[in-house]
Write an enzyme that holds these catalytic residues in place. Structure first.
Site, mmCIF file in Angstrom:
data_model
loop_
_atom_site.group_PDB
_atom_site.id
_atom_site.type_symbol
_atom_site.label_atom_id
_atom_site.label_comp_id
_atom_site.label_asym_id
_atom_site.label_seq_id
_atom_site.Cartn_x
_atom_site.Cartn_y
_atom_site.Cartn_z
ATOM 1 N N SER A 128 0.870 -1.180 0.000
ATOM 2 C CA SER A 128 0.000 0.000 0.000
ATOM 3 C C SER A 128 0.902 1.225 0.000
ATOM 4 O O SER A 128 2.070 1.140 0.421
ATOM 5 C CB SER A 128 -0.849 -0.004 1.272
ATOM 6 O OG SER A 128 -1.392 1.282 1.514
ATOM 7 N N TYR A 151 -2.387 -1.190 10.407
ATOM 8 C CA TYR A 151 -2.350 -1.360 8.947
ATOM 9 C C TYR A 151 -1.034 -0.817 8.377
ATOM 10 O O TYR A 151 -0.353 -1.500 7.600
ATOM 11 C CB TYR A 151 -3.543 -0.626 8.326
ATOM 12 C CG TYR A 151 -3.710 -0.824 6.838
ATOM 13 C CD1 TYR A 151 -4.375 -1.948 6.334
ATOM 14 C CD2 TYR A 151 -3.215 0.104 5.923
ATOM 15 C CE1 TYR A 151 -4.543 -2.124 4.973
ATOM 16 C CE2 TYR A 151 -3.379 -0.069 4.554
ATOM 17 C CZ TYR A 151 -4.046 -1.183 4.082
ATOM 18 O OH TYR A 151 -4.205 -1.359 2.720
#
Ligand code: NAD
Length: 270
Positions: A155, A168
């Site tokens: 990401s 995350y």
């Protein structure tokens, strides 16, 4: 999508978390490029079977296998089934991922562990099993010049800190050094390991960030290209990283983010 069906001919691919979103698109694109695909799902068997049927209806080859990537015994069973049914694995796309958000002070250990277990440990477990088979089988020159390819779905948050999402961001930052360390270790064996770092892509994981026009407009302020991405944007990059067209590429992260990682707030002088 339009690929030559020879691009990944005779190659066997496993895409984790492929019953929705980016993983689904990656599975469909790999199949279109000629690979036989395992559509892994955690609990959405019906969605996975539908994707399999649609791939087969277009002349491709696919099967659905259920497994929770954070559980070692389920990952091992998934690889055993794949090797039994497809004979081997050439391409692993480590895509399964979750968010479980909370402000830092409110984040429970369970929330921390759940995200690390799926996003980071899940990728480690699948990469290790794939690499064992790549090493056992070696290069098959008529199939690919690599013994195997691993693509880790990271990401932009492997580099952009994300308040309220420390679990995350830590999982994606971890993927960066896990991927590069594995790439360094396995390159002499002709195994290529790379990551894709998507920016904002319209999927179930982030519906609240783009579903109303006001939220979408706010999100676009973070994207220099002024467009929210779609799963196909990511899938095309995955096909390239899986193919021999990227034979000299290993240990790298390809940002598919419309420029989100370019610190857009600094575009006008900072
Ligand atoms: P998504 O929610 O549609 O896909 C995630 C998939 O992972 C789902 O199919 C889910 O069932 C599966 N999954 C979750 N836990 C699992 C487990 N334990 N075992 C097996 N499968 C499991 O969302 P998405 O956006 O398609 O996410 C795919 C990947 O892309 C994730 O790793 C996510 O972090 C990454 N990503 C997404 C975006 C975005 O903007 N959508 C941006 C950057 C990175």
């Amino acid at each position: 999508m339009s690929y030559s069906a020879d691009l990944l001919k005779d190659q066997k691919a496993l895409v984790t978390g492929a019953s929705s979103g980016i993983g689904e698109a990656v599975a469909r694109h790999l199949a279109q490029a000629g690979a036989a695909v395992v559509v892994n799902y955690r609990s959405e068997q019906e969605d996975a079977e539908k994707i399999v049927q649609e791939i087969r209806a277009r002349g491709g080859d696919a099967i659905a296998i259920g497994a929770d990537v954070s559980k070692e015994e389920e990952v091992n069973a998934m690889f055993e089934q794949m090797l039994r049914e497809f004979g081997t694995i050439d391409i692993l796309v480590n895509n399964a991922g979750i968010q479980n958000d909370a402000s830092f002070l409110d984040m429970t250990l369970q929330q921390w562990n759940s995200v690390i277990n799926v996003n980071l440990t899940g990728q480690f477990l699948c990469a290790r099993e794939a690499a064992k088979e790549f090493m056992r089988r070696g290069v098959q020159p008529n199939v690919s010049c690599a013994a195997g390819k691993i693509i880790c779905m990271s990401s932009v948050h492997e580099v952009i800190p994300w308040a309220g999402h420390v679990n995350y961001a830590a999982s994606k930052g971890g993927i960066n050094l896990m991927m590069r360390s594995i790439a360094q270790e396995l390159a002499p064996h002709k195994i290529r390991v790379n990551s894709i770092a998507p920016g904002a892509i319209k999927t179930d994981i982030n519906t609240e960030a783009w579903s109303s026009p006001e939220e979408a407009a706010e999100l676009r302020k973070l994207i220099p290209s002024d467009r929210i991405g779609v799963p196909d944007d990511v899938a095309k990059a995955a096909v390239w990283l899986a193919s021999d067209d990227s034979d000299y590429v290993t240990g790298t992260t390809l940002f598919i983010d419309g420029g989100m990682a370019l610190y857009p707030a600094f575009a006008h002088g900072g």
